[in-house]
Design a protein around this motif. Structure first.
Motif, PDB file in Angstrom:
ATOM      1  N   ILE A 269       0.760  -0.987  -0.001  1.00  0.00           N
ATOM      2  CA  ILE A 269      -0.016   0.018   0.074  1.00  0.00           C
ATOM      3  C   ILE A 269       1.059   1.303   0.076  1.00  0.00           C
ATOM      4  O   ILE A 269       0.729   2.557  -1.127  1.00  0.00           O
ATOM      5  CB  ILE A 269      -0.724   0.531   1.143  1.00  0.00           C
ATOM      6  CG1 ILE A 269      -2.433  -0.886   1.085  1.00  0.00           C
ATOM      7  CG2 ILE A 269      -1.627   1.870   1.163  1.00  0.00           C
ATOM      8  CD1 ILE A 269      -3.347  -1.084   2.087  1.00  0.00           C
ATOM      9  N   ASN A 270       1.827   1.110   0.519  1.00  0.00           N
ATOM     10  CA  ASN A 270       3.078   2.094   0.293  1.00  0.00           C
ATOM     11  C   ASN A 270       3.182   2.185  -0.603  1.00  0.00           C
ATOM     12  O   ASN A 270       3.974   3.866  -0.885  1.00  0.00           O
ATOM     13  CB  ASN A 270       4.414   2.221   2.322  1.00  0.00           C
ATOM     14  CG  ASN A 270       3.345   2.495   2.995  1.00  0.00           C
ATOM     15  OD1 ASN A 270       2.461   2.875   3.810  1.00  0.00           O
ATOM     16  ND2 ASN A 270       3.824   1.446   3.746  1.00  0.00           N
ATOM     17  N   SER A 271       3.713   1.071  -1.065  1.00  0.00           N
ATOM     18  CA  SER A 271       4.355   1.576  -3.000  1.00  0.00           C
ATOM     19  C   SER A 271       3.114   2.473  -3.960  1.00  0.00           C
ATOM     20  O   SER A 271       3.620   3.095  -4.555  1.00  0.00           O
ATOM     21  CB  SER A 271       5.042   0.305  -3.512  1.00  0.00           C
ATOM     22  OG  SER A 271       3.652  -0.516  -3.629  1.00  0.00           O
ATOM     23  N   ILE A 272       1.870   1.778  -3.630  1.00  0.00           N
ATOM     24  CA  ILE A 272       1.048   2.823  -4.517  1.00  0.00           C
ATOM     25  C   ILE A 272       0.253   3.311  -3.844  1.00  0.00           C
ATOM     26  O   ILE A 272       0.046   4.734  -4.895  1.00  0.00           O
ATOM     27  CB  ILE A 272      -0.154   1.560  -4.476  1.00  0.00           C
ATOM     28  CG1 ILE A 272      -0.972   1.136  -3.711  1.00  0.00           C
ATOM     29  CG2 ILE A 272       1.018  -0.045  -5.521  1.00  0.00           C
ATOM     30  CD1 ILE A 272      -2.089   0.413  -3.806  1.00  0.00           C
ATOM     31  N   PHE A 273       0.384   4.193  -2.795  1.00  0.00           N
ATOM     32  CA  PHE A 273       0.174   5.129  -2.300  1.00  0.00           C
ATOM     33  C   PHE A 273       0.945   6.255  -1.297  1.00  0.00           C
ATOM     34  O   PHE A 273       1.130   6.421  -0.270  1.00  0.00           O
ATOM     35  CB  PHE A 273      -1.456   5.042  -1.092  1.00  0.00           C
ATOM     36  CG  PHE A 273      -2.131   5.170  -2.269  1.00  0.00           C
ATOM     37  CD1 PHE A 273      -2.850   6.366  -2.702  1.00  0.00           C
ATOM     38  CD2 PHE A 273      -3.617   3.791  -2.209  1.00  0.00           C
ATOM     39  CE1 PHE A 273      -4.221   5.999  -3.013  1.00  0.00           C
ATOM     40  CE2 PHE A 273      -4.510   4.025  -2.360  1.00  0.00           C
ATOM     41  CZ  PHE A 273      -5.212   4.530  -3.148  1.00  0.00           C
ATOM     42  N   PRO A 274       2.055   6.315  -1.895  1.00  0.00           N
ATOM     43  CA  PRO A 274       3.236   7.308  -1.624  1.00  0.00           C
ATOM     44  C   PRO A 274       2.854   8.574  -0.646  1.00  0.00           C
ATOM     45  O   PRO A 274       1.948   9.193  -1.300  1.00  0.00           O
ATOM     46  CB  PRO A 274       4.318   7.474  -2.361  1.00  0.00           C
ATOM     47  CG  PRO A 274       3.643   7.704  -3.301  1.00  0.00           C
ATOM     48  CD  PRO A 274       2.465   6.962  -3.527  1.00  0.00           C
ATOM     49  N   MET A 275       3.264   8.484   0.594  1.00  0.00           N
ATOM     50  CA  MET A 275       3.019   9.470   1.759  1.00  0.00           C
ATOM     51  C   MET A 275       3.367  11.615   0.411  1.00  0.00           C
ATOM     52  O   MET A 275       3.061  12.167   0.318  1.00  0.00           O
ATOM     53  CB  MET A 275       3.331   9.756   2.759  1.00  0.00           C
ATOM     54  CG  MET A 275       2.270   8.420   3.737  1.00  0.00           C
ATOM     55  SD  MET A 275       0.842   9.189   3.617  1.00  0.00           S
ATOM     56  CE  MET A 275       0.449  10.128   4.690  1.00  0.00           C
ATOM     57  N   SER A 276       4.668  10.516  -0.189  1.00  0.00           N
ATOM     58  CA  SER A 276       5.390  12.029  -0.477  1.00  0.00           C
ATOM     59  C   SER A 276       4.620  12.436  -1.659  1.00  0.00           C
ATOM     60  O   SER A 276       5.300  13.493  -2.605  1.00  0.00           O
ATOM     61  CB  SER A 276       6.899  11.278  -0.984  1.00  0.00           C
ATOM     62  OG  SER A 276       6.928  10.854  -1.888  1.00  0.00           O
ATOM     63  N   SER A 277       4.294  11.669  -2.986  1.00  0.00           N
ATOM     64  CA  SER A 277       3.078  12.579  -3.262  1.00  0.00           C
ATOM     65  C   SER A 277       2.139  12.374  -3.677  1.00  0.00           C
ATOM     66  O   SER A 277       0.697  11.159  -3.262  1.00  0.00           O
ATOM     67  CB  SER A 277       3.810  11.387  -5.625  1.00  0.00           C
ATOM     68  OG  SER A 277       3.050  12.123  -6.015  1.00  0.00           O
ATOM     69  N   ARG A 278       1.115  13.293  -2.769  1.00  0.00           N
ATOM     70  CA  ARG A 278      -0.369  13.131  -2.975  1.00  0.00           C
ATOM     71  C   ARG A 278      -1.263  13.464  -4.336  1.00  0.00           C
ATOM     72  O   ARG A 278      -2.036  12.585  -3.794  1.00  0.00           O
ATOM     73  CB  ARG A 278      -0.674  14.636  -2.729  1.00  0.00           C
ATOM     74  CG  ARG A 278      -2.598  14.489  -1.411  1.00  0.00           C
ATOM     75  CD  ARG A 278      -2.175  15.963  -0.807  1.00  0.00           C
ATOM     76  NE  ARG A 278      -3.624  16.044   0.115  1.00  0.00           N
ATOM     77  CZ  ARG A 278      -4.632  16.003  -1.018  1.00  0.00           C
ATOM     78  NH1 ARG A 278      -5.393  16.952  -1.819  1.00  0.00           N
ATOM     79  NH2 ARG A 278      -6.346  16.525  -0.116  1.00  0.00           N
ATOM     80  N   GLY A 279      -0.719  13.899  -5.801  1.00  0.00           N
ATOM     81  CA  GLY A 279      -1.719  13.476  -6.985  1.00  0.00           C
ATOM     82  C   GLY A 279      -1.388  12.124  -7.637  1.00  0.00           C
ATOM     83  O   GLY A 279      -2.414  11.487  -8.357  1.00  0.00           O
ATOM     84  N   THR A 280      -1.015  11.428  -6.598  1.00  0.00           N
ATOM     85  CA  THR A 280      -0.493   9.459  -7.098  1.00  0.00           C
ATOM     86  C   THR A 280      -1.739   9.008  -7.276  1.00  0.00           C
ATOM     87  O   THR A 280      -2.093   8.297  -5.732  1.00  0.00           O
ATOM     88  CB  THR A 280       1.107   9.453  -6.460  1.00  0.00           C
ATOM     89  OG1 THR A 280       1.818   9.799  -7.064  1.00  0.00           O
ATOM     90  CG2 THR A 280       0.673   7.948  -7.370  1.00  0.00           C
ATOM     91  N   ILE A 281      -2.378   8.167  -7.708  1.00  0.00           N
ATOM     92  CA  ILE A 281      -3.300   7.101  -8.379  1.00  0.00           C
ATOM     93  C   ILE A 281      -2.825   6.253  -8.496  1.00  0.00           C
ATOM     94  O   ILE A 281      -2.701   5.866  -9.510  1.00  0.00           O
ATOM     95  CB  ILE A 281      -4.674   8.128  -8.906  1.00  0.00           C
ATOM     96  CG1 ILE A 281      -5.343   9.436  -7.987  1.00  0.00           C
ATOM     97  CG2 ILE A 281      -5.573   6.491  -8.159  1.00  0.00           C
ATOM     98  CD1 ILE A 281      -5.046   9.259  -6.587  1.00  0.00           C
ATOM     99  N   PRO A 282      -3.301   4.517  -7.783  1.00  0.00           N
ATOM    100  CA  PRO A 282      -2.836   3.402  -8.078  1.00  0.00           C
ATOM    101  C   PRO A 282      -4.336   3.302 -10.072  1.00  0.00           C
ATOM    102  O   PRO A 282      -4.792   3.981 -10.073  1.00  0.00           O
ATOM    103  CB  PRO A 282      -3.271   2.022  -6.687  1.00  0.00           C
ATOM    104  CG  PRO A 282      -3.329   3.650  -5.454  1.00  0.00           C
ATOM    105  CD  PRO A 282      -3.795   4.925  -6.733  1.00  0.00           C
ATOM    106  N   SER A 283      -3.251   2.364 -10.110  1.00  0.00           N
ATOM    107  CA  SER A 283      -3.634   1.661 -11.340  1.00  0.00           C
ATOM    108  C   SER A 283      -4.674   1.028 -10.737  1.00  0.00           C
ATOM    109  O   SER A 283      -4.904  -0.056  -9.669  1.00  0.00           O
ATOM    110  CB  SER A 283      -2.790   1.659 -12.678  1.00  0.00           C
ATOM    111  OG  SER A 283      -1.786   0.630 -11.633  1.00  0.00           O
TER     112      SER A 283
END
Length: 633
Positions: A269-283
C-alpha cells in the motif's frame, strides 16, 4: 514376585545379612527379582504399544507384588517426560538438520552457527519439518502411554483389598500422571521454541513463514490426543488449559507471522500510495494485485479457524490503512463539485479513487461470502470504512448534481399552471423548467455517471449505483412534493403537469436510473398523475392514495379548495424552498399538524361569517388527517 517380597522382608527383619549361605541365596533371589522386573517392564511396554490394558495391569501387578509399584510408576512417568523432552530437542537440533540436508549431495553445508549454507536451505527446511512430524508422533506416543498408565491405575484394584492401584501412587490434590507428563512436555517445547526463535534465524524464518503448517501440526496433535483418549468412564489426557498452554508455546512465531503478513500488505500500500506524492493514484491493475495479495493471505489460513480470525484482523488494519491513504488523496473544493462543465482532473481523480475502493469492497465481500460467518464480523467495520471513503470521494459531486436538479424542479413554481382555454390545453411542449432538467440529466450522464457506473449489461449493484438510485428516488419524491404544492392548478395546468411527469420519467429513466426499479417513489409518481384528474368526491375511496404519502394528498387538495383556505406555505409566508426544507426535517404527523392549523383558521373564518357549510375539500382533509393521527398513535 510376592514370594520375593516376603523373602526380602524376612531377610531384613531377621537381620540375616552377613551369613554367607543366606547372602548367596539372596543373590539368586535378587537376580530372579531383576528378571521379574525386566519381564514386567516388557509386558507393560507391549501393553502400551498394543493398547492392551490387561498386559499393562499384569506388569503393574508384578511391581505391586514386589512392593515397588510407586517407584515403578514414577519411573514410567519420568520415562515419558524424558522421551517427550528429548523428542523436542532432537527435532530442533539444527546441526543435525543441516548435516542431514548437506549429506544429500549438491552444494550446501552447515556453518558453525547451525545455519545452513547457500544451497542447503531448502533441504534443511524439509528436514526440519520431517523432524517436527516425527516429534509430534513421539509426543503423542508419550502422552498416550501416560494416559493408558493412568487409566489402568484408575480402573484396576488390588486383589483381596479391592484398593485402587491409583491410591498407592497418587494423593488427592496432586496433579494427575498425564498432567505431569504434559506439563513437562509443554515446558520443554516452549523453552525450545523460545530458544530457537532467538538463536537460529533459519528456524525463525521457516517457522514464521510456515506458521500455519506449524500450527496445524500442533493442532492435529491436540485433536489426535483428545480423540484417542476420549473414552467413556475415564479422564481425558488433556484439559482445555493444557491445550492452551501448548498453543501458547508457539505464539512467538504466530506474532512474527502476523507481523509479516501485515508488513507485506502495508508495504505494498505504501508503494502504490506514497505519502510523498499527494496526486499519485494507483492503477486498476495495482488495486487488483492488492486484492489478490489479500486473498493469498486468507487462503494460507482458510482452514485454520482461530488463525484465520487473527489474519483477518491484520487485513482489517490494512483496509483501514488503504481507506486512510485514499481519503488523503480525495480532492475537495469547487473543482470537485462543479456540474456545469466537463469532468475536471480533480473529479476524474476522485472517480478513480471511488472505483478503486468499490473494487476492493466488492471483491473482499465476495471472498468473505465463502468463509465462516465470523469472517464477516471481523472485517465488516473495516469494509464499512472503505465504503464510507468511496462514498465521500463523490458525495459532494452527487449532492451538487441533486441540488442542480432540485433547483430545476423548484422553477416549477414559476411556470403557469393556471392557464385556461384551448391554447393552454393544446400546448404539447414541455415546461421550461422540465427542459432544463432534461438537459442537466443528459449532461450528468455523459460527463459524470458514464464514468462511474458499470456497463448497462452488468446487473451488479455497486456503491455508485446505490448513490444514483438514491438521487433518482429523491428527484421523483421532490417533484411529487412540489407538484402537490402548485396552486392554482387549472384543467389545462393538470395536462401540462401530466406531460411534465412523463418527461421526468423519461429523463430519469434514460439518464439516471431505471425508474421501474425505484419502488415506492416510482409508484407514487405513477399514482399522482391520474389523481390529478379525479373528482374530489372520487378521491376518498381511490386505491391510488395507497401509493402516495398523506402529505402529498393534503397539499394537493389545497389546489381544489377555496382561495381563502391557505396552505401552510402561504400561512407562514414561506418560499417553496423554505417550506421544502422544513418538510425534509419533519414526519407525516408533524406535517399534518401544520395542515390542521390552516384548517382550524379556515373553520374560524367560515363560522365568523355565520356560514355552516364547508368545502368538500375541508372535510376530506380532516378525514385524511384523522386517519393519519390514528395510524401514528
Amino acid at each position: 514376585a510376592e514370594l520375593h517380597r516376603e523373602i526380602r522382608l524376612l531377610y531384613e527383619e531377621k537381620n540375616l545379612s552377613g551369613i554367607n549361605a543366606v547372602d548367596e541365596e539372596m543373590r539368586k533371589v535378587d537376580a530372579a527379582a531383576s528378571k521379574l522386573r525386566s519381564e514386567a517392564s516388557a509386558v507393560i511396554d507391549r501393553g502400551f504399544a498394543e493398547s492392551n490394558q490387561n498386559d499393562v495391569w499384569c506388569g503393574l501387578q508384578v511391581y505391586y507384588n514386589l512392593g515397588e509399584l510407586k517407584p515403578a510408576v514414577e519411573g514410567l512417568v519420568g520415562k515419558y517426560k524424558a522421551a517427550g523432552s528429548k523428542s523436542v530437542a532432537v527435532a530442533l537440533d539444527m546441526k543435525a538438520i543441516s548435516m542431514a540436508a548437506a549429506s544429500g549431495g549438491g552444494p550446501g553445508g552447515v556453518q558453525r552457527s547451525g545455519t545452513p549454507q547457500i544451497g542447503g536451505s531448502k533441504k534443511a527446511a524439509e528436514a526440519l519439518w520431517d523432524r517436527m512430524r516425527q516429534c509430534m508422533e513421539e509426543l503423542h506416543r508419550a502422552v498416550s502411554a501416560a494416559w493408558q498408565l493412568q487409566t489402568v491405575l484408575t480402573k484396576k484394584r488390588v486383589p483381596f483389598t479391592q484398593m485402587l492401584f491409583l491410591e498407592e501412587v497418587w494423593q488427592e490434590g496432586e496433579p494427575l500422571l498425564t498432567e505431569r507428563v504434559w506439563d513437562a512436555i509443554v515446558k520443554a517445547f516452549a523453552s525450545q521454541m523460545k530458544s530457537t526463535f532467538t538463536a537460529s534465524s533459519f528456524v525463525k524464518e521457516i517457522f514464521t513463514l510456515g506458521y500455519p503448517r506449524l500450527f496445524s501440526m500442533v493442532e492435529n496433535l491436540l485433536e489426535r490426543i483428545s480423540r484417542d483418549t476420549d473414552v467413556k468412564g475415564t479422564l481425558p489426557a488433556l484439559t482445555p488449559e493444557g491445550k492452551d498452554h501448548m498453543i501458547s508455546a508457539i505464539e512467538i512465531f504466530q506474532t512474527a507471522f502476523l507481523a509479516l503478513c501485515h508488513s507485506r500488505l502495508s508495504d505494498y500500500i505504501n508503494s502504490i500510495f506514497p505519502m510523498s506524492s499527494r496526486g499519485t493514484i494507483p492503477s486498476k491493475d495495482q488495486i487488483s494485485r492488492l486484492v489478490s495479495r489479500i486473498q493469498e493471505e486468507i487462503e494460507v489460513v482458510r482452514t485454520h479457524g482461530h488463525l484465520l480470525v487473527l489474519v483477518l484482523r491484520e487485513i482489517g488494519k490494512i483496509l483501514l490503512l488503504l481507506a486512510q491513504r485514499a481519503e488523503y488523496q480525495i480532492s475537495t473544493g469547487p473543482e470537485a463539485r462543479q456540474v456545469t462543465g466537463s469532468a475536471t482532473p480533480a473529479q476524474l481523480k476522485n472517480f478513480a479513487l471511488c472505483l478503486h475502493l468499490q473494487e476492493v469492497h466488492t471483491r473482499i465481500s465476495s471472498i468473505l461470502s465463502t468463509l465462516p460467518n465470523v469472517a464477516s464480523e471481523v472485517l465488516s467495520p473495516s469494509l464499512g470504512v472503505i465504503y464510507g471513503v468511496a462514498c465521500d470521494s463523490v458525495t459532494s459531486l452527487f449532492q451538487a448534481m441533486l441540488d442542480r436538479l432540485e433547483s430545476c424542479i423548484l422553477k416549477m413554481h414559476e411556470q403557469d399552471f393556471a392557464g385556461h382555454g384551448m391554447d393552454a390545453a393544446m400546448d404539447n411542449n414541455a415546461s421550461a423548467y422540465m427542459e432544463e432538467l432534461q438537459k442537466c440529466a443528459i449532461h450528468f450522464r455523459s460527463e459524470f455517471l458514464s464514468k462511474l457506473l458499470p456497463s448497462s449489461s452488468s446487473r451488479s449493484e455497486t456503491i455508485c449505483t446505490i448513490m444514483v438510485r438514491r438521487m433518482a428516488s429523491r428527484v421523483l419524491i421532490f417533484f411529487i412534493r412540489h407538484a402537490s404544492l402548485v396552486r392554482p392548478l387549472s384543467e389545462a395546468g393538470k395536462l401540462r403537469m401530466a406531460r411534465d411527469m412523463a418527461e421526468l420519467e423519461l429523463a430519469v429513466g434514460q439518464n439516471l436510473f431505471p425508474v421501474e426499479q425505484l419502488g415506492a417513489p416510482y409508484r407514487a409518481l405513477r399514482a399522482f398523475r391520474p389523481v390529478l384528474f379525479l373528482e374530489t368526491s372520487q378521491l376518498e375511496k381511490s386505491p391510488l392514495l395507497q401509493d402516495l404519502p398523506a402529505s402529498v394528498i393534503l397539499h394537493h387538495l389545497y389546489s381544489r379548495g377555496p382561495d381563502e383556505l391557505q396552505s401552510p406555505l402561504q400561512r407562514n409566508k414561506l418560499t417553496p424552498l423554505q417550506y421544502s426544507l422544513w418538510l425534509d426535517s419533519q414526519g407525516e404527523d408533524q406535517i399534518w399538524k401544520g395542515v390542521k392549523a390552516t384548517l382550524d383558521d379556515h373553520e374560524m373564518r367560515v363560522r365568523s361569517r355565520g356560514d355552516k357549510e364547508f368545502s368538500p375539500v375541508y372535510s376530506l382533509m380532516l378525514q385524511i388527517g384523522s386517519a393519519l393521527s390514528q395510524a401514528t398513535i
